[in-house]
Write an enzyme that holds these catalytic residues in place. Structure first.
Site, PDB file in Angstrom:
ATOM      1  N   LYS A  55      36.661  40.958  37.542  1.00  0.00           N
ATOM      2  CA  LYS A  55      38.159  40.196  37.287  1.00  0.00           C
ATOM      3  C   LYS A  55      38.427  38.975  37.017  1.00  0.00           C
ATOM      4  O   LYS A  55      38.748  38.332  35.990  1.00  0.00           O
ATOM      5  CB  LYS A  55      39.589  40.842  38.277  1.00  0.00           C
ATOM      6  CG  LYS A  55      40.932  39.578  37.650  1.00  0.00           C
ATOM      7  CD  LYS A  55      41.234  40.501  38.591  1.00  0.00           C
ATOM      8  CE  LYS A  55      41.892  39.484  40.009  1.00  0.00           C
ATOM      9  NZ  LYS A  55      42.339  37.934  39.744  1.00  0.00           N
ATOM     10  N   ASN A  56      37.735  38.089  38.505  1.00  0.00           N
ATOM     11  CA  ASN A  56      38.139  36.624  37.892  1.00  0.00           C
ATOM     12  C   ASN A  56      36.904  36.055  37.397  1.00  0.00           C
ATOM     13  O   ASN A  56      36.549  34.764  36.987  1.00  0.00           O
ATOM     14  CB  ASN A  56      37.545  36.102  39.463  1.00  0.00           C
ATOM     15  CG  ASN A  56      38.327  37.034  40.209  1.00  0.00           C
ATOM     16  OD1 ASN A  56      40.079  36.485  40.497  1.00  0.00           O
ATOM     17  ND2 ASN A  56      38.697  36.501  42.128  1.00  0.00           N
ATOM     18  N   CYS A 150      48.949  35.319  43.881  1.00  0.00           N
ATOM     19  CA  CYS A 150      49.856  35.332  45.516  1.00  0.00           C
ATOM     20  C   CYS A 150      49.685  34.734  46.112  1.00  0.00           C
ATOM     21  O   CYS A 150      49.014  33.527  46.347  1.00  0.00           O
ATOM     22  CB  CYS A 150      48.079  36.184  46.595  1.00  0.00           C
ATOM     23  SG  CYS A 150      47.575  37.263  44.959  1.00  0.00           S
ATOM     24  N   ARG A 155      47.563  26.059  46.523  1.00  0.00           N
ATOM     25  CA  ARG A 155      46.965  26.171  45.011  1.00  0.00           C
ATOM     26  C   ARG A 155      47.276  24.734  44.362  1.00  0.00           C
ATOM     27  O   ARG A 155      47.858  25.846  42.807  1.00  0.00           O
ATOM     28  CB  ARG A 155      47.401  27.682  44.472  1.00  0.00           C
ATOM     29  CG  ARG A 155      46.576  28.533  45.865  1.00  0.00           C
ATOM     30  CD  ARG A 155      46.447  30.375  45.449  1.00  0.00           C
ATOM     31  NE  ARG A 155      45.702  30.310  44.119  1.00  0.00           N
ATOM     32  CZ  ARG A 155      45.248  31.447  44.068  1.00  0.00           C
ATOM     33  NH1 ARG A 155      46.356  32.997  43.931  1.00  0.00           N
ATOM     34  NH2 ARG A 155      44.180  32.201  43.525  1.00  0.00           N
ATOM     35  N   ASP A 338      37.799  35.720  49.349  1.00  0.00           N
ATOM     36  CA  ASP A 338      38.570  37.147  49.350  1.00  0.00           C
ATOM     37  C   ASP A 338      37.804  38.613  50.045  1.00  0.00           C
ATOM     38  O   ASP A 338      37.903  39.011  49.813  1.00  0.00           O
ATOM     39  CB  ASP A 338      38.484  37.489  47.782  1.00  0.00           C
ATOM     40  CG  ASP A 338      40.006  36.639  47.037  1.00  0.00           C
ATOM     41  OD1 ASP A 338      40.435  36.498  47.192  1.00  0.00           O
ATOM     42  OD2 ASP A 338      39.196  36.482  45.492  1.00  0.00           O
ATOM     43  N   ARG A 446      46.559  45.716  39.876  1.00  0.00           N
ATOM     44  CA  ARG A 446      46.150  44.688  39.013  1.00  0.00           C
ATOM     45  C   ARG A 446      45.192  44.657  39.149  1.00  0.00           C
ATOM     46  O   ARG A 446      44.631  42.899  37.800  1.00  0.00           O
ATOM     47  CB  ARG A 446      47.290  42.967  39.224  1.00  0.00           C
ATOM     48  CG  ARG A 446      48.220  43.688  38.592  1.00  0.00           C
ATOM     49  CD  ARG A 446      49.579  42.251  39.023  1.00  0.00           C
ATOM     50  NE  ARG A 446      49.336  41.660  37.701  1.00  0.00           N
ATOM     51  CZ  ARG A 446      49.338  40.630  37.488  1.00  0.00           C
ATOM     52  NH1 ARG A 446      51.360  40.159  38.270  1.00  0.00           N
ATOM     53  NH2 ARG A 446      49.556  39.701  36.828  1.00  0.00           N
TER      54      ARG A 446
END
Length: 479
Positions: A55-56, A150, A155, A338, A446
């Site tokens: 995904k990233n 999140c 960030r 993560d 997601r």
């Protein structure tokens, strides 16, 4: 300088999630739960599961396609909500999207029809801020909403903006958006105060078509960054990754279309690995690549897990009694932030007191409260425990955790607060005695492709049930 053109229609593709035009995703935020999970614990996970594209990586590759008017094709694209959201953003800007098969998408943006991305995307994720460089090259201006993600830390985007200003962008910061303009970006020497993944990606996307040479010092070098660089290189960019976290970009006048297969998702690999060891099962993760999870594998082995490498991927299982270990998250090649959440659940089943020191985000242990309610023994601290002092030292952030175990977990009703905590809660339910109900599944889905189907395929006793008609307002959106 602005390109003009009429609205573009999107070619029909196979499947049912072809993006149909500008703003396609805007009305779907916040996302309701598609369903809730009920999970019966106690069953070891055994079997084989295939890892999806990262995904990233995929979401950033899609942004990179804005740098050229020519078509680009990506294979191994995960069918997750986050990808649909990004495709919706691109469609609003004028991108044509066509699914060629279940996991192959072709995108083309021959003309930018609107360089202002809707404020409906404000706080949805961090992708809009990455569109500034490509839009500046295409039309000389852009308005993008401020990012979200999140609830794991502030960030900030100041690293991004400082770098873009050094490259010749005029930036006006609004309450919920950022307006940027330029008569042309040029190369610059940019030193990042911290090797931020997002800032490195943003500067790369701005530098590849800037006039002259850009040097990014103290850059992030995560596998997803390298994957983006490889894609840009296929498009015609000149990018060198040098020693000491230095990336040198020689700007080119134009880029062309390319075909690329994104790397496998190393977060998903670690998630299923931790679940296999936590449940005392054995899981083959097809497509997993050892070089992307080497640091994770070392920590897994230290605490009692084991792995085998085959031509198909990696196999994970428990080799001995689980014992406590100390882990400090860090930028690549350190232990990925993560990977922290599934490891925390795994350590609740390990003998002794384990320490996790989170150095990437200052507020990433909020999910442990519900784990403690399930019977875990996790204590948070504002001190830098188990490792070197980090940038959060003496700032009153609970960024270290002591996990004492083993502790039996009991079933509970759980509410997922963010994407990565979501899989940790699924793991906890798989280990716990009894049947757990998990809400907030929109966050998990997601970022994880078909989590229910994959978990069932390796023996998880997981069922879905309709979510209530009225959903509470979500506490945050997933990254």
């Amino acid at each position: 300088m602005r390109e003009t053109g009429s609205g573009l229609t999107t070619p029909a593709g196979s499947g049912d999630s072809t993006v149909s035009g500008p703003g396609a995703a805007a009305g779907r935020h916040p996302f309701p739960d598609p369903h809730w999970y009920t999970i019966a614990g106690g069953a070891p996970l055994t079997g084989s599961v295939e890892v999806s594209g990262a995904k990233n990586s995929v979401t950033k590759l899609l942004v990179a396609t804005l740098l050229t008017p020519e078509p680009c094709t990506l294979t191994r694209v995960p069918r997750i909500v986050e990808v649909d959201v990004v495709l919706g953003m691109l469609a609003e800007l004028g991108t044509q999207v066509e699914w060629l098969d279940a996991q192959t998408v072709r995108v083309a943006t021959p003309t930018i029809v609107d360089a202002s991305l809707s404020e409906a995307y404000s706080g949805v994720n961090r992708i809009p801020i990455l569109m500034m460089g490509p839009l500046l090259h295409r039309v000389g201006e852009a308005v993008v909403p401020l990012p979200g993600g999140c609830r794991i830390g502030k960030r900030p985007v100041d690293f991004h903006l400082v770098g873009l200003r050094a490259m010749g962008a005029e930036i006006i910061e609004q309450l919920r958006s950022v307006e940027v303009k330029t008569l042309g970006l040029h190369g610059a020497q940019v030193t990042l105060p911290f090797p931020s993944v997002g800032a490195t990606e943003n500067l790369l996307l701005a530098a590849v078509r800037a006039k002259g040479t850009t040097v990014i010092s103290n850059a992030a070098v995560e596998p997803e960054i390298i994957d983006l660089i490889l894609f840009l290189q296929q498009m015609g960019a000149l990018v060198d990754v040098e020693v000491d976290r230095t990336i040198v970009v020689q700007g080119v006048e134009s880029l062309h279309g390319a075909h690329h297969a994104p790397i496998p998702d190393r977060i998903e690999v670690a998630s299923f690995a931790a679940a296999a060891v936590a449940t005392n099962g054995r899981v083959d993760v097809v497509g997993a690549r050892q070089e992307h999870v080497a640091t994770f594998l070392n920590h897994l082995r230290r605490l009692g897990g084991e792995f085998e490498v085959s031509q198909h991927g990696l196999t994970f299982y428990r080799a001995r009694e689980l014992t406590a270990t100390h882990v400090q998250t860090d930028v690549h090649p350190g232990y990925m932030t993560d990977w922290q959440q599934p490891l925390t659940v795994l350590l609740t089943q390990a003998k002794g007191a384990s320490v996790i020191h989170e150095t990437i985000y200052e507020d990433r242990f909020g999910y442990t409260r519900q784990l403690n309610e399930m019977g875990a023994d996790i204590a948070l601290s504002t001190s830098c425990l188990g490792g070197k002092a980090c940038r959060f030292a003496s700032r009153d952030f609970e960024h270290s955790a002591v996990v004492s175990g083993p502790t039996p977990l009991r079933a509970a009703d759980l509410e997922i607060p963010d994407l990565r905590a979501g899989f940790a809660y699924v793991m906890a339910a798989l280990v716990a005695e009894g049947s757990s109900l998990i809400r907030g599944t929109r966050f998990l889905e997601r970022g994880y492709e078909d989590p229910v189907g994959k978990l069932r395929s390796i023996g998880a006793l997981i069922e879905t049930r309709p979510a209530d008609a009225v959903q509470p307002t979500p506490p945050a959106t997933a990254s």
